[in-house]
Design an enzyme around this catalytic site. Sequence first.
Site, short mmCIF file in Angstrom:
data_model
loop_
_atom_site.label_atom_id
_atom_site.label_comp_id
_atom_site.label_asym_id
_atom_site.label_seq_id
_atom_site.Cartn_x
_atom_site.Cartn_y
_atom_site.Cartn_z
N GLY A 12 0.92 -1.06 -0.01
CA GLY A 12 -0.13 0.06 0.09
C GLY A 12 0.97 1.26 0.14
O GLY A 12 1.80 1.24 0.65
N GLU A 20 5.33 -4.90 5.95
CA GLU A 20 5.53 -6.20 6.46
C GLU A 20 5.62 -7.13 5.49
O GLU A 20 6.70 -8.12 5.40
CB GLU A 20 4.21 -6.77 7.49
CG GLU A 20 4.69 -7.89 8.27
CD GLU A 20 3.25 -8.51 8.49
OE1 GLU A 20 2.48 -7.98 8.47
OE2 GLU A 20 3.48 -9.55 9.10
N THR A 48 4.49 2.06 6.39
CA THR A 48 3.20 1.73 6.80
C THR A 48 2.59 2.89 7.42
O THR A 48 3.09 3.31 8.38
CB THR A 48 3.09 0.31 7.16
OG1 THR A 48 1.63 0.61 8.01
CG2 THR A 48 3.84 0.20 8.60
N ASP A 71 0.22 2.25 9.21
CA ASP A 71 -0.33 1.83 10.57
C ASP A 71 0.58 1.67 11.49
O ASP A 71 0.05 1.25 12.67
CB ASP A 71 -0.65 0.13 10.07
CG ASP A 71 -1.91 0.05 9.03
OD1 ASP A 71 -2.58 1.00 8.98
OD2 ASP A 71 -2.03 -1.34 8.88
N MET A 114 -8.22 3.59 9.48
CA MET A 114 -7.45 2.17 8.95
C MET A 114 -6.65 1.80 10.10
O MET A 114 -6.55 2.50 11.23
CB MET A 114 -6.49 2.50 7.81
CG MET A 114 -7.14 2.49 6.32
SD MET A 114 -5.98 2.75 5.05
CE MET A 114 -7.04 2.51 3.46
N ARG A 129 -24.39 8.84 12.70
CA ARG A 129 -23.93 9.05 11.52
C ARG A 129 -22.36 8.50 11.36
O ARG A 129 -21.62 8.64 12.47
CB ARG A 129 -23.92 10.29 11.04
CG ARG A 129 -25.17 11.11 10.52
CD ARG A 129 -25.61 10.59 9.43
NE ARG A 129 -27.16 11.37 9.05
CZ ARG A 129 -28.29 11.24 9.66
NH1 ARG A 129 -28.51 10.28 10.40
NH2 ARG A 129 -29.18 11.86 9.27
N GLN A 176 -6.64 8.67 4.00
CA GLN A 176 -5.55 8.75 5.10
C GLN A 176 -4.09 8.54 4.61
O GLN A 176 -3.11 8.74 5.28
CB GLN A 176 -6.09 7.70 5.96
CG GLN A 176 -6.90 7.90 7.16
CD GLN A 176 -7.77 6.59 7.54
OE1 GLN A 176 -7.19 6.50 8.95
NE2 GLN A 176 -8.52 6.01 7.13
N ARG A 177 -4.22 7.88 3.35
CA ARG A 177 -2.92 7.58 2.68
C ARG A 177 -2.51 8.56 1.60
O ARG A 177 -1.59 8.45 0.97
CB ARG A 177 -3.14 6.26 1.92
CG ARG A 177 -3.21 5.11 3.03
CD ARG A 177 -2.45 3.93 2.63
NE ARG A 177 -2.82 3.43 1.37
CZ ARG A 177 -3.15 2.45 0.89
NH1 ARG A 177 -3.60 1.55 1.76
NH2 ARG A 177 -3.30 1.88 -0.33
#
Length: 340
Positions: free
Chosen positions: A10, A102, A124, A126, A168, A264, A272-273
């Site tokens: 990603g 990873e 990443t 993350d 994410m 909502r 986010q990327r």
Amino acid sequence: MKIGILTSGGDCPGLNAVIRGAVMKGDRIYGHTFLGIRDGWRGLVMDDIRPLPRQDVRGLSKQGGTILGTSRTSPFEHGGSERVKEVMSKHGMDAIIAIGGEGTLTVAGMLHQDGINIIGVPKTIDNDLSATDYTFGFDTSVAIATESIDRLRTTGESHHRCMVVEVMGRHVGWIALHAGLAAGAHAILIPEVPVSMERITEWVNQARDRGRAPVVVVAEGFKPEGTDEAVSIKGLDAFGRPRLGGIGDQITAEIQERTGIEARCTVLGHLQRGGVPTAYDRVLATRFGTHAVDTVSNRTWGTMVALDGIDIRTVPLRQATSQLKVVPRHAYDEAAILFG
Ligand code: F6P
């Protein structure tokens, strides 16, 4: 040396800053030349490779995405190490800098075992790689998520609604935790800590009873207490892993049903990327790039550059991928004191 660079997995804000840092230092200090490998491992096994001169990386540190393109292809499904060696030798490529998460770093480790000169750069959003204190891209994602939650809060308050924000975070909840804390969320839900719907409802009611519009931040990999699998309604990715997403909608419906508060859900997804990296990510990515080229020049193959406090060090690739960096329970509990 002639060095191939690829970005795989990603994408993530800061990839271009790594490429720029490596090419600039490699050219200026060591006299290396560079080859850009298109779309990660795909370009390597399909021989989609072009020269990457210094003028091609000018002004790149602020540019989002990756000028090299990326994919989630594994070279081991396309001829493996033998094919990689063949293409490298055709181009006179002495070494590879592989920038990825990873999956990419695991593949890099396997290619190293087969005698290929390779080093890794961790990326990443993350922030789930245990061998480095931070990965670039994470700070940008947290900034985007925080700004989004701030914006959602004002519309939530105008309508007296509960706003649920799905961020994410497949296995770990770092983005949810940091963005949620920064934006003052009333509940943060992460993959590492199962929480019951009753508890979530209590937090939402407490915030509402104080006259607030409750804000709940949930990571895509969160599993409510009593459930085993993260919500996935979008099929499988290229590695056969479930594409996550949908927990935000599920929780929103439950909250509305249980509390009577109109709710909502907003899924931030790939926002986010995208876009420009923060200053922090530009600096970290540039330093990773320049240190990666030092590591290649020192021929310390099979390693990855990593952030240790404020210093960049190298660690063995196998250490980089042996363990996920999860949110420790004490960090979650520290944040949870402020929920409700
Ligand atoms: O690993 C980074 C990440 O953004 C995860 O947070 C998310 O689950 C996944 O990638 C999404 O992947 P894709 O871009 O293939 O949908």
